[in-house]
Design an enzyme around this catalytic site. Sequence first.
Site, short mmCIF file in Angstrom:
data_model
loop_
_atom_site.label_atom_id
_atom_site.label_comp_id
_atom_site.label_asym_id
_atom_site.label_seq_id
_atom_site.Cartn_x
_atom_site.Cartn_y
_atom_site.Cartn_z
N GLY A 55 34.09 38.26 37.79
CA GLY A 55 33.92 39.09 38.97
C GLY A 55 33.92 38.23 40.21
N CYS A 56 33.39 38.75 41.28
CA CYS A 56 33.36 38.05 42.56
C CYS A 56 32.83 36.63 42.39
CB CYS A 56 32.49 38.84 43.54
SG CYS A 56 32.28 38.02 45.12
N PHE A 57 33.59 35.67 42.86
CA PHE A 57 33.21 34.28 42.64
C PHE A 57 31.96 33.85 43.40
CE2 PHE A 57 37.38 33.11 45.13
CZ PHE A 57 36.92 33.69 46.30
#
EC number: 1.8.4.11
Length: 163
Positions: free
Chosen positions: A12-14
């Site tokens: 997901g979002c880093f």
Amino acid sequence: MENLKKAYIAGGCFWGMEDLFRVRPGVVDTEVGYIGGVNENPTYENHPGHAEGIEITYDTRQTSFKELLDYFFRVHDPTTVDRQGNDKGSSYRSAVFIQNDEEKQITEEVIKIVNESGRWNGPVVTQLEPAAHFWPAEGYHQDYLVKNPNGYTCHFERFGTFL
């Protein structure tokens, strides 16, 4: 530094992943970026096929690849395809970028343990992808939640260890 190794994961979002891994025992550095896609020099606006991933540099005297994966499967939902929280699309897929046969075997073993635990509501759909070139993200993405402590994240520790 023979004790330092790198691991490449996406969940997901880093930003959220980096923020949690940066403080793990044995992790000496993290960097967010793009991995597993089709273009060179990807950017946030143009990274077809790339996952938002993180490069983790860790000291094998203090932690192991298996322990990193144990944490990885606790801080994101590995049972959703191409989605974490509000973020949707292949950029937000759950993936481990495998560098060698040992990492593949360890990843398969940990996935089996996670599935057998029954803690998640479905089976792990994390993709095992061959390691690819890691392209560091733009500077404003690095350490984003340190710079923006109220920024969005969908990552948090959901369970204790699977191991």
